[in-house]
Design a protein around this motif. Sequence first.
Motif, PDB file in Angstrom:
ATOM      1  N   LEU A 281      36.118  44.023  45.683  1.00  0.00           N
ATOM      2  CA  LEU A 281      34.986  44.445  46.081  1.00  0.00           C
ATOM      3  C   LEU A 281      34.154  43.135  46.553  1.00  0.00           C
ATOM      4  N   PRO A 282      33.615  42.164  45.902  1.00  0.00           N
ATOM      5  CA  PRO A 282      32.591  41.374  46.587  1.00  0.00           C
ATOM      6  C   PRO A 282      32.910  40.821  47.902  1.00  0.00           C
ATOM      7  N   PHE A 283      34.181  40.784  48.414  1.00  0.00           N
ATOM      8  CA  PHE A 283      34.633  40.503  49.726  1.00  0.00           C
ATOM      9  C   PHE A 283      33.859  41.728  50.715  1.00  0.00           C
ATOM     10  N   LEU A 284      34.195  43.068  50.364  1.00  0.00           N
ATOM     11  CA  LEU A 284      33.682  44.179  51.125  1.00  0.00           C
ATOM     12  C   LEU A 284      32.471  44.144  51.160  1.00  0.00           C
ATOM     13  N   LEU A 285      31.682  43.742  49.934  1.00  0.00           N
ATOM     14  CA  LEU A 285      30.255  43.771  49.838  1.00  0.00           C
ATOM     15  C   LEU A 285      29.731  42.838  50.981  1.00  0.00           C
ATOM     16  N   ILE A 286      30.247  41.483  51.106  1.00  0.00           N
ATOM     17  CA  ILE A 286      29.637  40.745  51.881  1.00  0.00           C
ATOM     18  C   ILE A 286      29.835  40.987  53.321  1.00  0.00           C
ATOM     19  N   ILE A 287      30.810  41.911  53.795  1.00  0.00           N
ATOM     20  CA  ILE A 287      31.140  42.310  55.152  1.00  0.00           C
ATOM     21  C   ILE A 287      30.070  43.425  55.414  1.00  0.00           C
ATOM     22  N   LEU A 288      29.791  44.266  54.396  1.00  0.00           N
ATOM     23  CA  LEU A 288      28.788  45.240  54.686  1.00  0.00           C
ATOM     24  C   LEU A 288      27.322  44.909  54.617  1.00  0.00           C
ATOM     25  N   LEU A 289      27.121  43.573  53.668  1.00  0.00           N
ATOM     26  CA  LEU A 289      25.814  43.058  53.786  1.00  0.00           C
ATOM     27  C   LEU A 289      25.556  42.379  55.070  1.00  0.00           C
ATOM     28  N   GLU A 290      26.573  41.654  55.843  1.00  0.00           N
ATOM     29  CA  GLU A 290      26.503  41.266  56.977  1.00  0.00           C
ATOM     30  C   GLU A 290      26.871  42.147  58.387  1.00  0.00           C
ATOM     31  N   TRP A 291      26.738  43.248  58.071  1.00  0.00           N
ATOM     32  CA  TRP A 291      27.507  44.124  59.022  1.00  0.00           C
ATOM     33  C   TRP A 291      26.412  44.109  60.296  1.00  0.00           C
TER      34      TRP A 291
END
Length: 395
Positions: A281-291
């Motif tokens: 999940l942390p990896f997915l969250l970083i991608i979403l936060l930097e989308w």
Amino acid sequence: MGIYFFTAAISSWLIWLEERIDSKNKNLKRFIIFLAILVPSLVAGMRSNQMGTDVRTYVEPLQYFANSNDNFNSYINYNGTLYNGQLFSRFEKGYVTLIYLCSRLDKGLFLTFFISEFIIVSMTIFGLIKFNKKVHLSVCLGFFIFLAFFYNLSFNLVRQCMAMFILLYAFNFLIRKEWIKYLIAVVIAMLFHISAIFAGLLILLIYYFLYSSEGKTKLKIGDLTIQNEELKIFCIVLVGVIVLFLPSLIKSIFSSSIFSAYLNYIPDSINLSMLQITIKLPFLLIILLEWNNMKDNPLRYFYLSIAIIDILLSQFSGQSSSASASQYGARISWYTSVFYIYSIPSALMADKNKNKRILLTIFLVLFLIAYWYIFTVVLNYNETFPYIFARNLLN
């Protein structure tokens, strides 16, 4: 634990240093890269045969068999079993050939361990450097993700890791639309682990589906036209969910194929694994936060698709009547997890807000250290802790 900290610190620092040296000093940059590859490879090579679960399963038995054979043809075409009962024929020709060549110079395991890791680390670093020429990222951060998430894993899943990182490097061919080179790389990866064909084709299909129309997002289903990448991602995820919750369908399709030996990796039923979700999940969250910050990077759609598929595939660690499926099912997702080495540093470098980028980087580094400590030291996954030196390095 100290040797792992030393390896990570020295190798990461060397890559950090290489990134800051002027491009005119090519020979110096190459020398530093060589050192960054050499350090973790030597540490892997000097380890005891007691480190890494799969070492005793197939690496050591194959080495022992190679040592006792002077004729390559009889060796490579052997149809019998190894001393531990494993069928020799189940191992890929590329890997057993590598062990045979190493055995000509070293009857112990040092050279086999060293060369295997040298290939893995080289594919990682050169893949990052090549990717950086196309999409700006931090090579140092990408390599640190490898060290925390995959280095100890490569002591165990030797064959699969070699295939995984050959495919990771090959992604550079894909984004340059060098299709033939990519397919050749997939074949080479299969020579080390046959399951690479699944990952290679999956990555190709996802990438082609997202970008086949030269940046124009157009998908026709009958009279329906889908015109944006978000809907394409939705389609990819929908297919992934359907496949995930119909594992019996996968088994029936491939039961009579050359991949039947790997169907035991797939459980009979899927149970939600909160552990795997927490890890990914942390990896997915970083991608979403930097989308939004990645709006000029068309690969952000690939990053998001692979991150979601990775979480779905990680659920293959569910329940099964086959012990190997419960134990090894999550191995399938490692093929998609390796792309965090590219996607996360790329996502973070796209953020022009320096403070936010630093905070997210600190969060990521702390998470990776915590992950490494819990799974390598506390739980001793892959049986790589504590580090034990081999008694005799060269025989």
